[in-house]
Design a protein around this motif. Structure first.
Motif, PDB file in Angstrom:
ATOM      1  N   LYS A 140       0.783  -1.228   0.000  1.00 14.78           N
ATOM      2  CA  LYS A 140       0.000   0.000   0.000  1.00 14.78           C
ATOM      3  C   LYS A 140       0.818   1.283   0.000  1.00 14.78           C
ATOM      4  CE  LYS A 140      -4.142  -1.779   0.025  1.00 14.78           C
ATOM      5  NZ  LYS A 140      -5.026  -1.596   1.181  1.00 14.78           N
ATOM      6  N   LEU A 141       1.924   1.328   0.757  1.00 16.45           N
ATOM      7  CA  LEU A 141       2.723   2.550   0.869  1.00 16.45           C
ATOM      8  C   LEU A 141       4.193   2.242   0.650  1.00 16.45           C
ATOM      9  CD1 LEU A 141       1.241   4.227   4.101  1.00 16.45           C
ATOM     10  CD2 LEU A 141       0.829   4.934   1.738  1.00 16.45           C
ATOM     11  N   LEU A 142       4.883   3.199   0.019  1.00 15.21           N
ATOM     12  CA  LEU A 142       6.332   3.103  -0.113  1.00 15.21           C
ATOM     13  C   LEU A 142       6.908   4.493   0.144  1.00 15.21           C
ATOM     14  CD1 LEU A 142       8.349   1.250  -2.857  1.00 15.21           C
ATOM     15  CD2 LEU A 142       9.012   3.526  -2.089  1.00 15.21           C
ATOM     16  N   PHE A 143       7.857   4.570   1.082  1.00 19.85           N
ATOM     17  CA  PHE A 143       8.452   5.849   1.478  1.00 19.85           C
ATOM     18  C   PHE A 143       9.840   5.999   0.866  1.00 19.85           C
ATOM     19  CE2 PHE A 143       5.415   4.874   4.840  1.00 19.85           C
ATOM     20  CZ  PHE A 143       4.744   6.085   4.964  1.00 19.85           C
ATOM     21  N   VAL A 144      10.066   7.155   0.233  1.00 17.23           N
ATOM     22  CA  VAL A 144      11.370   7.511  -0.302  1.00 17.23           C
ATOM     23  C   VAL A 144      11.743   8.870   0.269  1.00 17.23           C
ATOM     24  CG1 VAL A 144      12.788   7.851  -2.346  1.00 17.23           C
ATOM     25  CG2 VAL A 144      10.787   6.339  -2.470  1.00 17.23           C
ATOM     26  N   CYS A 145      12.813   8.929   1.032  1.00 18.10           N
ATOM     27  CA  CYS A 145      13.282  10.192   1.589  1.00 18.10           C
ATOM     28  C   CYS A 145      14.356  10.741   0.659  1.00 18.10           C
ATOM     29  CB  CYS A 145      13.852   9.967   2.986  1.00 18.10           C
ATOM     30  SG  CYS A 145      14.154  11.479   3.920  1.00 18.10           S
ATOM     31  N   SER A 146      14.095  11.919   0.072  1.00 19.67           N
ATOM     32  CA  SER A 146      14.973  12.437  -0.965  1.00 19.67           C
ATOM     33  C   SER A 146      15.068  13.962  -0.901  1.00 19.67           C
ATOM     34  CB  SER A 146      14.452  11.996  -2.340  1.00 19.67           C
ATOM     35  OG  SER A 146      15.257  12.471  -3.381  1.00 19.67           O
ATOM     36  N   PRO A 147      16.220  14.520  -0.486  1.00 16.15           N
ATOM     37  CA  PRO A 147      17.444  13.881  -0.004  1.00 16.15           C
ATOM     38  C   PRO A 147      17.177  13.048   1.254  1.00 16.15           C
ATOM     39  CG  PRO A 147      17.862  16.180  -0.543  1.00 16.15           C
ATOM     40  CD  PRO A 147      16.381  15.992  -0.573  1.00 16.15           C
ATOM     41  N   ASN A 148      17.987  12.028   1.395  1.00 14.65           N
ATOM     42  CA  ASN A 148      17.699  11.032   2.428  1.00 14.65           C
ATOM     43  C   ASN A 148      18.263  11.438   3.787  1.00 14.65           C
ATOM     44  OD1 ASN A 148      16.730   8.534   3.408  1.00 14.65           O
ATOM     45  ND2 ASN A 148      18.755   7.620   3.176  1.00 14.65           N
ATOM     46  N   ASN A 149      17.530  11.104   4.813  1.00 14.88           N
ATOM     47  CA  ASN A 149      17.956  11.260   6.198  1.00 14.88           C
ATOM     48  C   ASN A 149      18.115   9.859   6.790  1.00 14.88           C
ATOM     49  OD1 ASN A 149      18.290  11.984   8.900  1.00 14.88           O
ATOM     50  ND2 ASN A 149      16.160  12.522   9.218  1.00 14.88           N
ATOM     51  N   PRO A 150      19.294   9.466   7.286  1.00 15.19           N
ATOM     52  CA  PRO A 150      20.411  10.296   7.751  1.00 15.19           C
ATOM     53  C   PRO A 150      21.594  10.403   6.792  1.00 15.19           C
ATOM     54  CG  PRO A 150      20.679   8.105   8.619  1.00 15.19           C
ATOM     55  CD  PRO A 150      19.416   8.074   7.780  1.00 15.19           C
ATOM     56  N   THR A 151      21.485   9.864   5.580  1.00 13.60           N
ATOM     57  CA  THR A 151      22.674   9.803   4.721  1.00 13.60           C
ATOM     58  C   THR A 151      22.942  11.126   4.010  1.00 13.60           C
ATOM     59  OG1 THR A 151      21.387   8.928   2.858  1.00 13.60           O
ATOM     60  CG2 THR A 151      22.374   7.332   4.384  1.00 13.60           C
ATOM     61  N   GLY A 152      21.915  11.952   3.790  1.00 18.61           N
ATOM     62  CA  GLY A 152      22.108  13.279   3.227  1.00 18.61           C
ATOM     63  C   GLY A 152      22.137  13.350   1.717  1.00 18.61           C
ATOM     64  N   ASN A 153      22.134  12.213   1.028  1.00 19.48           N
ATOM     65  CA  ASN A 153      22.321  12.220  -0.416  1.00 19.48           C
ATOM     66  C   ASN A 153      20.995  12.083  -1.169  1.00 19.48           C
ATOM     67  OD1 ASN A 153      22.173   9.431   0.568  1.00 19.48           O
ATOM     68  ND2 ASN A 153      22.506   8.872  -1.560  1.00 19.48           N
ATOM     69  N   ASP A 154      21.062  12.355  -2.464  1.00 18.01           N
ATOM     70  CA  ASP A 154      19.981  12.051  -3.380  1.00 18.01           C
ATOM     71  C   ASP A 154      20.019  10.549  -3.645  1.00 18.01           C
ATOM     72  OD1 ASP A 154      18.340  11.625  -5.559  1.00 18.01           O
ATOM     73  OD2 ASP A 154      19.431  12.947  -6.926  1.00 18.01           O
ATOM     74  N   PRO A 155      18.956   9.793  -3.284  1.00 20.89           N
ATOM     75  CA  PRO A 155      19.025   8.340  -3.434  1.00 20.89           C
ATOM     76  C   PRO A 155      18.875   7.843  -4.868  1.00 20.89           C
ATOM     77  CG  PRO A 155      16.894   8.966  -2.583  1.00 20.89           C
ATOM     78  CD  PRO A 155      17.718  10.231  -2.631  1.00 20.89           C
ATOM     79  N   GLY A 156      18.630   8.746  -5.837  1.00 24.13           N
ATOM     80  CA  GLY A 156      18.577   8.314  -7.229  1.00 24.13           C
ATOM     81  C   GLY A 156      17.222   8.474  -7.875  1.00 24.13           C
ATOM     82  N   ASP A 157      17.097   7.969  -9.072  1.00 26.73           N
ATOM     83  CA  ASP A 157      15.892   8.110  -9.886  1.00 26.73           C
ATOM     84  C   ASP A 157      14.729   7.356  -9.244  1.00 26.73           C
ATOM     85  OD1 ASP A 157      14.059   8.544 -11.880  1.00 26.73           O
ATOM     86  OD2 ASP A 157      15.051   7.265 -13.359  1.00 26.73           O
ATOM     87  N   ILE A 158      13.652   8.076  -8.944  1.00 25.16           N
ATOM     88  CA  ILE A 158      12.512   7.421  -8.303  1.00 25.16           C
ATOM     89  C   ILE A 158      11.428   7.036  -9.292  1.00 25.16           C
ATOM     90  CG2 ILE A 158      12.907   8.659  -6.141  1.00 25.16           C
ATOM     91  CD1 ILE A 158      10.347  10.303  -6.902  1.00 25.16           C
ATOM     92  N   ILE A 159      11.560   7.433 -10.554  1.00 26.04           N
ATOM     93  CA  ILE A 159      10.501   7.105 -11.524  1.00 26.04           C
ATOM     94  C   ILE A 159      10.299   5.599 -11.662  1.00 26.04           C
ATOM     95  CG2 ILE A 159       9.872   7.235 -13.965  1.00 26.04           C
ATOM     96  CD1 ILE A 159      10.887  10.071 -14.005  1.00 26.04           C
ATOM     97  N   PRO A 160      11.360   4.782 -11.766  1.00 28.87           N
ATOM     98  CA  PRO A 160      11.128   3.329 -11.811  1.00 28.87           C
ATOM     99  C   PRO A 160      10.402   2.802 -10.575  1.00 28.87           C
ATOM    100  CG  PRO A 160      13.369   3.837 -12.482  1.00 28.87           C
ATOM    101  CD  PRO A 160      12.793   5.105 -11.928  1.00 28.87           C
TER     102      PRO A 160
END
Length: 341
Positions: A140-160
């Motif tokens: 039902k749900l999928l969470f993407v933190c972007s920029p990510n906490n705690p790593t601080g980076n852009d985790p990449g392309d979320i379209i796929p």
């Protein structure tokens, strides 16, 4: 064809939202004798339950319609309401890319929803080729933190991720103001299963006011409005948020200082012997791998400098927020004086 209603808990679809007399009244200012408020005082009346002015300003600044905007008591309320609307306790499944923001897990447990971890790769990025086969009907749900906490980076392309997930994808952009990456708001019209979260707690300097923003298809927003408490945002906090949104020059100036200080602190920390690695950051903090996370954390605490020990989430790491130039200088001096045991 994708249908938001097919993902909603049946009891939520059937429930009737709370409606006050003021919700039902559409006329000009009147004598209000409906809500058992005190007739005296400055803040004696209940606040605007729809946050009309705040939503209008936010929508205009983000090129969307006000009906696509939900205002929460912090982003945490939005996360909680997403679980309540879409996830049947003990049945449905939510997903997150780990390591990430801890409240996704806390609120999943509170709502009796199984939260499945999908580890990021060694560079803290999403590996689209390794995405699992998500079970239709319970995913039902999928969470993407972007920029990510705690790593601080852009985790990449979320379209796929959005295209492969059969439920609602929640993209948490709490730190987007400190990044050069594109916001996912641009994808809202294309993907009706997308919800983008923002906050006024970071770049806007309103952590005390607890203002979270969700942007999504009108159907999703109407469901969040259906289940929220009627007066979830106080008048004082709405006024603070409106003032902050109107004063973009101040927030832009403070954000520029934080970004410049982030680079200065990164360079200073990178040459210290107690710091093994400073990870790239698109946020207002730095994740640092250190030789002795517990010892270094205690050392800083004893000098009145509080950072975040993330050793349990990311082994060997401390997360350090970017403060004022003076605060950052005091941090650097303290680390320069640290003696490795």
């Amino acid at each position: 064809m994708f249908s938001v209603q097919s993902l909603v808990r049946p009891n939520i679809l059937q429930m009737e939202a709370y409606s006050s007399a003021r919700d039902e009244y559409q006329g000009p200012p009147a004598i209000f004798l409906d809500a058992n408020e005190s007739p005296f005082g400055t803040y004696n009346r209940y606040p605007d339950a729809r946050q009309t002015v705040l939503k209008s300003i936010w929508a205009e600044q983000n090129n969307i319609h006000p009906d696509q905007v939900f205002v929460g008591n912090g982003s945490d309320e939005i996360i909680d309401l997403c679980y309540r609307v879409f996830c049947r306790p003990g049945i449905d499944v939510a997903y997150q890319f780990s390591p990430t923001y801890g409240m996704y897990a806390v609120l999943a447990q509170l709502n009796d929803v199984h939260l499945q971890d999908m580890p990021l790769d060694r560079s803290f990025r999403i590996c689209s080729a390794a995405l699992p086969a998500f079970p239709a009907g319970t995913a039902k749900l999928l969470f993407v933190c972007s920029p990510n906490n705690p790593t601080g980076n852009d985790p990449g392309d979320i379209i796929p991720v959005i295209e492969s997930f059969p439920g609602i994808v929640v993209v948490d952009e709490a730190y987007i103001d400190f990044s050069n990456q594109n916001t996912s708001v641009r994808l809202l019209q294309q993907y009706p299963n997308l919800l983008v979260m923002r906050t006024l707690s970071k770049a806007r300097g309103l952590a005390a006011a607890r203002i979270g923003i969700a942007m999504a298809d009108e159907t999703i927003i109407s469901l969040l409005n259906k289940v929220k408490p009627p007066y979830n945002i106080s008048r004082l906090n709405q006024e603070a948020a409106i003032a902050a949104l109107k004063n973009t020059a101040a927030s832009d100036a403070f954000t520029a200082i934080v970004i410049a200080e982030r680079e200065r602190v990164r360079k200073a920390l990178s040459i210290l012997t107690c710091i093994l690695e400073v990870y790239p950051s698109d946020a207002n903090f730095l994740l640092c791998r250190v030789k002795d996370p517990a010892g270094l954390y205690d050392y800083l605490v004893n000098r009145g400098i509080i950072v975040r020990n993330r050793d349990r989430q990311v082994p060997g790491c401390l997360r350090i927020s970017i403060g004022t130039p003076l605060e950052n200088e005091q941090l650097i001096q303290a680390l320069n004086n640290y003696q490795i045991p």
